[in-house]
Design a protein around this motif. Structure first.
Motif, PDB file in Angstrom:
ATOM      1  N   ILE A  26       0.831  -1.202   0.000  1.00 24.03           N
ATOM      2  CA  ILE A  26       0.000   0.000   0.000  1.00 24.03           C
ATOM      3  C   ILE A  26       0.868   1.256   0.000  1.00 24.03           C
ATOM      4  N   ARG A  27       1.907   1.253   0.797  1.00 27.11           N
ATOM      5  CA  ARG A  27       2.779   2.432   0.907  1.00 27.11           C
ATOM      6  C   ARG A  27       3.501   2.735  -0.409  1.00 27.11           C
ATOM      7  N   VAL A  28       4.093   1.718  -1.027  1.00 23.42           N
ATOM      8  CA  VAL A  28       4.867   1.945  -2.250  1.00 23.42           C
ATOM      9  C   VAL A  28       3.964   2.235  -3.448  1.00 23.42           C
ATOM     10  N   PHE A  29       2.832   1.542  -3.533  1.00 24.90           N
ATOM     11  CA  PHE A  29       1.959   1.720  -4.692  1.00 24.90           C
ATOM     12  C   PHE A  29       1.133   2.998  -4.631  1.00 24.90           C
ATOM     13  N   ARG A  30       1.260   3.797  -3.565  1.00 26.54           N
ATOM     14  CA  ARG A  30       0.633   5.126  -3.549  1.00 26.54           C
ATOM     15  C   ARG A  30       1.307   6.053  -4.560  1.00 26.54           C
ATOM     16  N   ASP A  31       2.568   5.779  -4.850  1.00 29.94           N
ATOM     17  CA  ASP A  31       3.332   6.643  -5.744  1.00 29.94           C
ATOM     18  C   ASP A  31       2.945   6.402  -7.206  1.00 29.94           C
ATOM     19  N   TYR A  32       3.226   7.393  -8.049  1.00 25.10           N
ATOM     20  CA  TYR A  32       3.043   7.269  -9.479  1.00 25.10           C
ATOM     21  C   TYR A  32       3.950   6.146 -10.002  1.00 25.10           C
ATOM     22  N   PRO A  33       3.507   5.307 -10.925  1.00 25.71           N
ATOM     23  CA  PRO A  33       2.295   5.440 -11.738  1.00 25.71           C
ATOM     24  C   PRO A  33       1.052   4.735 -11.196  1.00 25.71           C
ATOM     25  N   TYR A  36      -2.243   4.149  -6.019  1.00 25.44           N
ATOM     26  CA  TYR A  36      -3.185   3.187  -5.446  1.00 25.44           C
ATOM     27  C   TYR A  36      -3.636   3.613  -4.055  1.00 25.44           C
ATOM     28  N   ASP A  37      -4.942   3.788  -3.896  1.00 23.57           N
ATOM     29  CA  ASP A  37      -5.525   4.080  -2.593  1.00 23.57           C
ATOM     30  C   ASP A  37      -5.835   2.733  -1.937  1.00 23.57           C
ATOM     31  N   GLY A  38      -4.865   2.205  -1.197  1.00 21.38           N
ATOM     32  CA  GLY A  38      -4.861   0.813  -0.792  1.00 21.38           C
ATOM     33  C   GLY A  38      -5.925   0.402   0.204  1.00 21.38           C
ATOM     34  N   ASP A  39      -6.257  -0.874   0.152  1.00 20.64           N
ATOM     35  CA  ASP A  39      -7.250  -1.497   1.013  1.00 20.64           C
ATOM     36  C   ASP A  39      -6.590  -2.693   1.705  1.00 20.64           C
ATOM     37  N   PRO A  40      -6.340  -2.605   3.015  1.00 23.23           N
ATOM     38  CA  PRO A  40      -5.641  -3.699   3.709  1.00 23.23           C
ATOM     39  C   PRO A  40      -6.324  -5.054   3.576  1.00 23.23           C
ATOM     40  N   ASP A  41      -7.655  -5.078   3.587  1.00 22.72           N
ATOM     41  CA  ASP A  41      -8.361  -6.361   3.454  1.00 22.72           C
ATOM     42  C   ASP A  41      -8.117  -6.987   2.085  1.00 22.72           C
ATOM     43  N   TYR A  42      -8.192  -6.153   1.034  1.00 19.97           N
ATOM     44  CA  TYR A  42      -7.903  -6.678  -0.304  1.00 19.97           C
ATOM     45  C   TYR A  42      -6.468  -7.176  -0.377  1.00 19.97           C
ATOM     46  N   GLU A  43      -5.554  -6.399   0.174  1.00 14.31           N
ATOM     47  CA  GLU A  43      -4.142  -6.776   0.112  1.00 14.31           C
ATOM     48  C   GLU A  43      -3.901  -8.137   0.766  1.00 14.31           C
ATOM     49  N   ARG A  44      -4.534  -8.361   1.889  1.00 16.58           N
ATOM     50  CA  ARG A  44      -4.332  -9.636   2.576  1.00 16.58           C
ATOM     51  C   ARG A  44      -4.871 -10.802   1.734  1.00 16.58           C
ATOM     52  N   ARG A  45      -6.043 -10.602   1.100  1.00 16.92           N
ATOM     53  CA  ARG A  45      -6.597 -11.657   0.235  1.00 16.92           C
ATOM     54  C   ARG A  45      -5.686 -11.913  -0.959  1.00 16.92           C
ATOM     55  N   TYR A  46      -5.173 -10.839  -1.534  1.00 17.28           N
ATOM     56  CA  TYR A  46      -4.262 -10.973  -2.683  1.00 17.28           C
ATOM     57  C   TYR A  46      -3.016 -11.773  -2.294  1.00 17.28           C
ATOM     58  N   LEU A  47      -2.411 -11.425  -1.184  1.00 15.70           N
ATOM     59  CA  LEU A  47      -1.193 -12.100  -0.748  1.00 15.70           C
ATOM     60  C   LEU A  47      -1.475 -13.539  -0.314  1.00 15.70           C
ATOM     61  N   ASP A  48      -2.659 -13.788   0.227  1.00 14.66           N
ATOM     62  CA  ASP A  48      -3.022 -15.155   0.606  1.00 14.66           C
ATOM     63  C   ASP A  48      -3.008 -16.093  -0.598  1.00 14.66           C
ATOM     64  N   ARG A  49      -3.411 -15.595  -1.756  1.00 19.99           N
ATOM     65  CA  ARG A  49      -3.391 -16.434  -2.960  1.00 19.99           C
ATOM     66  C   ARG A  49      -1.966 -16.901  -3.258  1.00 19.99           C
ATOM     67  N   TYR A  50      -1.014 -16.013  -3.123  1.00 20.98           N
ATOM     68  CA  TYR A  50       0.390 -16.384  -3.336  1.00 20.98           C
ATOM     69  C   TYR A  50       0.847 -17.365  -2.263  1.00 20.98           C
ATOM     70  N   ALA A  51       0.465 -17.094  -1.024  1.00 16.02           N
ATOM     71  CA  ALA A  51       0.904 -17.962   0.072  1.00 16.02           C
ATOM     72  C   ALA A  51       0.359 -19.382  -0.077  1.00 16.02           C
ATOM     73  N   ARG A  52      -0.807 -19.527  -0.688  1.00 17.34           N
ATOM     74  CA  ARG A  52      -1.411 -20.850  -0.842  1.00 17.34           C
ATOM     75  C   ARG A  52      -0.808 -21.659  -1.985  1.00 17.34           C
ATOM     76  N   SER A  53      -0.037 -21.017  -2.851  1.00 16.94           N
ATOM     77  CA  SER A  53       0.594 -21.725  -3.963  1.00 16.94           C
ATOM     78  C   SER A  53       1.874 -22.400  -3.479  1.00 16.94           C
ATOM     79  N   ASP A 178      -7.873   5.189  -7.547  1.00 16.92           N
ATOM     80  CA  ASP A 178      -6.725   6.094  -7.510  1.00 16.92           C
ATOM     81  C   ASP A 178      -6.858   7.057  -6.338  1.00 16.92           C
ATOM     82  N   LEU A 179      -5.723   7.515  -5.846  1.00 17.14           N
ATOM     83  CA  LEU A 179      -5.729   8.528  -4.794  1.00 17.14           C
ATOM     84  C   LEU A 179      -6.557   9.737  -5.226  1.00 17.14           C
ATOM     85  N   GLY A 180      -7.444  10.183  -4.351  1.00 15.82           N
ATOM     86  CA  GLY A 180      -8.264  11.344  -4.645  1.00 15.82           C
ATOM     87  C   GLY A 180      -9.556  11.038  -5.377  1.00 15.82           C
ATOM     88  N   ASP A 181      -9.725   9.815  -5.870  1.00 12.97           N
ATOM     89  CA  ASP A 181     -10.951   9.434  -6.579  1.00 12.97           C
ATOM     90  C   ASP A 181     -11.954   8.816  -5.612  1.00 12.97           C
TER      91      ASP A 181
END
Length: 198
Positions: A26-33, A36-53, A178-181
Motif C-alpha cells: 500500500i505504501r509503495v503503490f501510492r506513488d506514481y504510476p 493506489y488508494d490501498g485497502d488492507p483487506d484486499y491486500e491480505r486476500r491478494y497475498l493469501d493467494r500467493y501464500a497458498r501456492s 486512484d488517490l483522490g478518486d
C-alpha cells in the motif's frame, strides 16, 4: 546494502510477514504510476493467494528483521483469472509461464542492486521449476498524465536491460481506486515477457 538481508521464502512459510507485506504494498503503490488508494483487506486476500501456492516465491528484503522490500512470483496458472485470460487467448500457455507479482522497495533502499536480486532469484526459481517464460505486468498511464511527477523516469529501461519486452496486444484490465478518486476505475495492464536462456 550491507545491512539488508535478502531472504527467499516459499508458500505458506511467508505467513508471519503477510500483514507487513500488505502495508508495504500500500505504501509503495501510492506513488506514481499506480496512485493506489490501498485497502488492507484486499491486500491480505491478494497475498493469501500467493501464500497458498506451493510453488510461489517471496523474496524479502529485510533490515534488522524489518521488511523494506519484497518481490513475489507464482505459476501463472495459480494467479487471478484476470491474468490468465489474455494468455489463454493469445499465448503462451499459462502452464509455461512463471508470473512475477509486485516488486516493491522503500525509496531509501533503491539503487543498491536489490531490484536485480529480486529478479535474479525469481528467474532462478522459475528455471528450477522448468518454466520457459517469465512475465509481469505494469500499469499503462498516458504519457501526458498530469499526475506524473516532474523528472519522473519509469522502470522500462531496467526491465529491458533484464531482457523483458512488452508483448504486443497482451494486456489485461485491473481495477482499483486512484488517490483522490471516489470510485474504482479499470486500468490497462501491459504484460512484459522474457524467455529463459537456452
Amino acid at each position: 546494502m550491507s545491512s539488508v538481508e535478502i531472504r527467499p521464502v516459499s508458500g505458506i512459510a511467508v505467513e508471519p510477514w503477510l500483514d507487513e507485506l500488505a502495508g508495504l504494498r500500500i505504501r509503495v503503490f501510492r506513488d506514481y504510476p499506480y496512485l493506489y488508494d490501498g485497502d488492507p483487506d484486499y491486500e491480505r486476500r491478494y497475498l493469501d493467494r500467493y501464500a497458498r501456492s506451493d510453488r510461489s516465491l517471496f523474496v524479502l528484503a529485510l533490515e534488522y528483521n524489518r521488511v523494506v522490500g519484497v518481490a513475489s512470483a507464482l505459476p501463472l496458472e495459480d494467479a487471478d483469472e484476470e491474468f490468465l485470460v489474455p494468455f489463454r487467448q493469445q499465448g503462451p500457455s499459462p502452464e509455461q509461464v512463471y508470473y512475477f507479482g509486485e516488486s516493491v522497495l522503500l525509496p531509501d533502499y533503491r539503487g543498491q542492486g536489490i531490484g536485480h536480486r529480486f529478479f535474479d532469484l525469481r528467474e532462478l526459481y522459475a528455471s528450477d521449476f522448468g518454466f520457459p517464460t517469465t512475465a509481469f505486468c505494469s500499469v499503462v498511464r498516458a504519457v501526458d498524465d498530469p499526475r506524473q511527477p516532474r523528472g519522473y523516469t519509469g522502470l522500462e529501461p531496467f526491465w529491458r536491460g533484464r531482457g523483458y519486452r512488452p508483448a504486443a496486444g497482451l494486456t489485461t484490465g485491473f481495477g482499483w481506486r486512484d488517490l483522490g478518486d471516489q470510485e474504482e476505475t479499470r486500468k490497462t495492464m501491459q504484460f512484459w515477457l522474457r524467455d529463459a536462456p537456452e
